[in-house]
Each structure stands twice: as structure tokens, then as C-alpha cells.
Design a protein around this motif. Sequence first.
Motif, PDB file in Angstrom:
ATOM      1  N   LEU A 138       0.111 -11.928  12.004  1.00 58.58           N
ATOM      2  CA  LEU A 138       1.378 -11.456  11.624  1.00 58.58           C
ATOM      3  C   LEU A 138       1.985 -11.490  10.306  1.00 58.58           C
ATOM      4  CD1 LEU A 138       3.776  -9.974  13.016  1.00 58.58           C
ATOM      5  CD2 LEU A 138       4.782 -12.189  13.839  1.00 58.58           C
ATOM      6  N   ALA A 139       1.705 -12.942   9.770  1.00 54.94           N
ATOM      7  CA  ALA A 139       2.086 -13.094   8.204  1.00 54.94           C
ATOM      8  C   ALA A 139       1.399 -12.082   7.383  1.00 54.94           C
ATOM      9  CB  ALA A 139       1.884 -14.414   8.083  1.00 54.94           C
ATOM     10  N   THR A 140       0.125 -11.770   7.840  1.00 55.95           N
ATOM     11  CA  THR A 140      -0.364 -10.615   6.795  1.00 55.95           C
ATOM     12  C   THR A 140       0.410  -9.288   6.905  1.00 55.95           C
ATOM     13  OG1 THR A 140      -1.777  -9.841   8.679  1.00 55.95           O
ATOM     14  CG2 THR A 140      -2.898 -11.735   7.256  1.00 55.95           C
ATOM     15  N   ALA A 141       1.204  -9.007   7.785  1.00 54.74           N
ATOM     16  CA  ALA A 141       1.930  -7.815   7.595  1.00 54.74           C
ATOM     17  C   ALA A 141       3.083  -7.636   6.779  1.00 54.74           C
ATOM     18  CB  ALA A 141       2.651  -7.679   9.232  1.00 54.74           C
ATOM     19  N   VAL A 142       3.048  -8.587   5.899  1.00 50.89           N
ATOM     20  CA  VAL A 142       3.739  -8.490   4.756  1.00 50.89           C
ATOM     21  C   VAL A 142       3.206  -7.545   4.017  1.00 50.89           C
ATOM     22  CG1 VAL A 142       4.708  -9.674   2.387  1.00 50.89           C
ATOM     23  CG2 VAL A 142       4.780 -10.890   4.827  1.00 50.89           C
ATOM     24  N   GLU A 143       1.977  -7.593   3.850  1.00 53.40           N
ATOM     25  CA  GLU A 143       1.165  -6.498   3.134  1.00 53.40           C
ATOM     26  C   GLU A 143       1.201  -5.227   3.732  1.00 53.40           C
ATOM     27  OE1 GLU A 143      -1.357  -3.899   1.214  1.00 53.40           O
ATOM     28  OE2 GLU A 143      -0.980  -6.074   0.391  1.00 53.40           O
ATOM     29  N   PRO A 144       1.539  -4.077   2.995  1.00 56.40           N
ATOM     30  CA  PRO A 144       1.837  -2.764   3.458  1.00 56.40           C
ATOM     31  C   PRO A 144       0.762  -2.098   4.120  1.00 56.40           C
ATOM     32  CG  PRO A 144       3.049  -3.065   1.368  1.00 56.40           C
ATOM     33  CD  PRO A 144       2.098  -4.048   1.516  1.00 56.40           C
ATOM     34  N   SER A 145      -0.655  -2.434   3.928  1.00 57.19           N
ATOM     35  CA  SER A 145      -1.601  -1.873   4.213  1.00 57.19           C
ATOM     36  C   SER A 145      -1.840  -2.199   5.668  1.00 57.19           C
ATOM     37  CB  SER A 145      -2.904  -1.944   3.429  1.00 57.19           C
ATOM     38  OG  SER A 145      -3.286  -3.151   3.286  1.00 57.19           O
ATOM     39  N   VAL A 146      -1.499  -3.411   6.209  1.00 52.29           N
ATOM     40  CA  VAL A 146      -1.583  -3.963   7.715  1.00 52.29           C
ATOM     41  C   VAL A 146      -0.638  -3.349   8.508  1.00 52.29           C
ATOM     42  CG1 VAL A 146      -1.407  -5.894   8.895  1.00 52.29           C
ATOM     43  CG2 VAL A 146      -2.422  -6.254   6.728  1.00 52.29           C
ATOM     44  N   VAL A 147      -1.152  -2.242   9.150  1.00 52.58           N
ATOM     45  CA  VAL A 147      -0.234  -1.568  10.207  1.00 52.58           C
ATOM     46  C   VAL A 147      -0.552  -1.923  11.530  1.00 52.58           C
ATOM     47  CG1 VAL A 147      -0.159   0.360   8.476  1.00 52.58           C
ATOM     48  CG2 VAL A 147      -2.052   0.210  10.369  1.00 52.58           C
ATOM     49  N   ALA A 148      -1.462  -2.713  11.958  1.00 56.06           N
ATOM     50  CA  ALA A 148      -1.613  -3.208  13.290  1.00 56.06           C
ATOM     51  C   ALA A 148      -1.904  -4.611  13.629  1.00 56.06           C
ATOM     52  CB  ALA A 148      -2.777  -2.483  14.055  1.00 56.06           C
ATOM     53  N   PRO A 149      -0.967  -5.681  13.345  1.00 53.44           N
ATOM     54  CA  PRO A 149      -1.442  -6.950  13.653  1.00 53.44           C
ATOM     55  C   PRO A 149      -1.395  -7.305  15.074  1.00 53.44           C
ATOM     56  CG  PRO A 149       1.111  -6.638  12.969  1.00 53.44           C
ATOM     57  CD  PRO A 149       0.445  -5.405  13.171  1.00 53.44           C
ATOM     58  N   VAL A 150      -2.467  -8.281  15.378  1.00 52.78           N
ATOM     59  CA  VAL A 150      -2.509  -8.730  16.841  1.00 52.78           C
ATOM     60  C   VAL A 150      -2.746 -10.132  16.756  1.00 52.78           C
ATOM     61  CG1 VAL A 150      -4.260  -8.724  18.925  1.00 52.78           C
ATOM     62  CG2 VAL A 150      -4.162  -6.613  17.275  1.00 52.78           C
ATOM     63  N   MET A 151      -1.766 -10.848  17.288  1.00 56.12           N
ATOM     64  CA  MET A 151      -1.588 -12.075  17.396  1.00 56.12           C
ATOM     65  C   MET A 151      -2.116 -12.795  18.729  1.00 56.12           C
ATOM     66  SD  MET A 151       2.490 -12.592  16.853  1.00 56.12           S
ATOM     67  CE  MET A 151       2.220 -14.304  16.542  1.00 56.12           C
ATOM     68  N   SER A 152      -3.209 -13.393  19.043  1.00 56.33           N
ATOM     69  CA  SER A 152      -3.691 -14.012  20.351  1.00 56.33           C
ATOM     70  C   SER A 152      -3.632 -15.439  20.445  1.00 56.33           C
ATOM     71  CB  SER A 152      -5.109 -13.227  20.597  1.00 56.33           C
ATOM     72  OG  SER A 152      -5.387 -13.731  21.837  1.00 56.33           O
ATOM     73  N   GLN A 153      -2.702 -15.859  21.365  1.00 57.56           N
ATOM     74  CA  GLN A 153      -2.741 -17.207  21.348  1.00 57.56           C
ATOM     75  C   GLN A 153      -2.506 -18.020  20.010  1.00 57.56           C
ATOM     76  OE1 GLN A 153      -6.039 -16.071  22.284  1.00 57.56           O
ATOM     77  NE2 GLN A 153      -7.236 -17.712  21.124  1.00 57.56           N
ATOM     78  N   PRO A 154      -1.261 -17.600  19.514  1.00 55.29           N
ATOM     79  CA  PRO A 154      -0.924 -18.222  18.197  1.00 55.29           C
ATOM     80  C   PRO A 154      -0.412 -19.570  18.207  1.00 55.29           C
ATOM     81  CG  PRO A 154       0.783 -16.727  18.733  1.00 55.29           C
ATOM     82  CD  PRO A 154      -0.145 -16.738  19.662  1.00 55.29           C
ATOM     83  N   SER A 155      -1.187 -20.798  17.440  1.00 54.86           N
ATOM     84  CA  SER A 155      -0.860 -22.106  18.161  1.00 54.86           C
ATOM     85  C   SER A 155      -0.507 -22.850  16.817  1.00 54.86           C
ATOM     86  CB  SER A 155      -2.196 -22.745  18.286  1.00 54.86           C
ATOM     87  OG  SER A 155      -2.921 -21.836  19.688  1.00 54.86           O
ATOM     88  N   THR A 156      -0.169 -22.045  15.497  1.00 54.37           N
ATOM     89  CA  THR A 156       0.357 -22.685  14.401  1.00 54.37           C
ATOM     90  C   THR A 156       1.886 -22.446  14.085  1.00 54.37           C
ATOM     91  OG1 THR A 156      -1.888 -22.548  13.353  1.00 54.37           O
ATOM     92  CG2 THR A 156      -0.227 -23.242  11.914  1.00 54.37           C
ATOM     93  N   PRO A 157       2.740 -23.427  13.886  1.00 55.89           N
ATOM     94  CA  PRO A 157       2.360 -24.888  13.503  1.00 55.89           C
ATOM     95  C   PRO A 157       2.041 -25.383  15.016  1.00 55.89           C
ATOM     96  CG  PRO A 157       4.571 -24.588  13.591  1.00 55.89           C
ATOM     97  CD  PRO A 157       3.899 -23.262  13.495  1.00 55.89           C
TER      98      PRO A 157
END
Length: 271
Positions: A138-157
Motif C-alpha cells: 500500500l505504501a508503494t501507491a504513493v508512486e503514481p504508476s502503482v494502480v493495483a496495490p494488494v496487501m495480504s495479511q499486513p503485519s508491520t508494525p
Amino acid sequence: MTGSAPKSTLSGWVKAPFSGAGLTYDCYEKGSGPGVVLIPEIPGITPAVLGLADHLIDEGFTVVIPSPFGTPGKEETAGYTVGVLARMCVTAEFRAFALKAERPITAYLRAVAAALAARTPGRGVGVIGMCFTGGFALATAVEPSVVAPVMSQPSTPFPVSASRRGDPGMSAQELARIVERTRTDGLCVLGLRFSGDRLAPADRFATLREHLGEAFEVIELDSGPGNAGGFNRSAHSVLTRELRETPGNPALAARARTVAFLREHLHPTKQ
């Protein structure tokens, strides 16, 4: 559950170092079509992660897997996982316990995504993060070319306190930019978790839903007592360890939805 998770090998993958945001790691690439950056889960690029990657390739995507930790191709074991985890807990690039933090690794992953988007077809690229790296997607979606972020079981922090359980896994500035993109660019986010997963707490998804609203699509698989998928109450890895190539497996359906999500947002005309 019966059967085993799909696995694969490094056969056919092209390895090359990639530098960005002051960091350099090897990246593995294979396939053709729209680009997807697959960030491995702990302990690294395991046969199970490669199994997911090869499925994405078979579905028509170019996949790049950065290798910021672990030994590529090595089978997962308890000792191996603990050793990698111990190193990551004290590595500055990941900031495993920091609250509302911008993590250096995500700037590197944005550079990987931008480079992939520049040489693959489609409207942009997808990024899949899992477990420790789930929120990085999800944090990579600051970059405009990222148009499909998928976060599976995010554990950080790591969810060792109430404040960390509800933490979105990124800085306030990063989250604000992503919220803005949901309103101006039509950015959508896919999130996956098991209902009883304490490593990827429901509080974190609640925080993200509060900020992202309808742009945040959530798939929550039942891992409670007597669940239809036969998942253990400690089930964690939606797209790898818990997935079985058997009809009716809920994790298999979650993977199918992930592929559909990528197609919908990466193809020049949404299908």
C-alpha cells in the motif's frame, strides 16, 4: 485441510541487481504482460512464493520479485524463519516496530515499480505484499504508476500493543497521499486476511477502511472454529501456505479475486 500449497522453483527466472532510493537488492523477473511487483513474505523467496509468482505469470503478467531478505529458492523452516525475522527486527530499512513510520524499503519498492511500469504494457503496475511486507504494497501507491496495490495479511508494525494493532503501516503523509489518489485517480486497494489472525489484526483494516472508505476492498476468510475451509485458528498466509488447488478452497477463491483485481486495474481498458 488436505493437500499442500502450490510450490515452484527459480527455473527460468532472470536475476539482476536493482538500485533505488539508496538501496540495492537482487530482483528476479519472469513472464510477459502488465507488470506486478511481488514482495516476498518472511522468510523470503520460498518455493511457495514462487508458486504464487508462476501462477501470476500463467495468468498473463510480468512478475518482478525483489529479494531484500532471505535466501532465494530456500524452503521455509522454523529455524530459517526465526533467523530472518531476528535480522529484520533490527534492520533500519524495515522499522519493524515503528508507529506511523515511513520505511526506507518502501521508497526502494516504488523505484522498482516505476521501472517496471516504464517497460511493460498496461495502465500501471500492481504490487502484492504479504505478511511483514503486506503494508509495504500500500505504501508503494504513493508512486503514481502503482494502480493495483494488494496487501495480504499486513503485519508491520508488529502488533505488540493496541496502538500498533491499529497502525496503518505507513506515515501520515504517505497515507494522506494515498487517500488523495483514491479520490482523484480512482485508486482502489485490495486487502486480505484471516478472521482470527492476530499477526494481521482487524484493527489495522478498520483504520484503513476509515481512511480509504469504499476504495478499500476487503476479503476476510473465516478461520474460526468449524470454518468451512478447514483452516487452523492460526491461519495466516492467504495466498501461499493456506492455499490449496482444490475447488471450494476459500484461499483459492481469494487468489482468483486477486488476479481479477489486477486485470481490472492494469489492463488498458478495464475488463
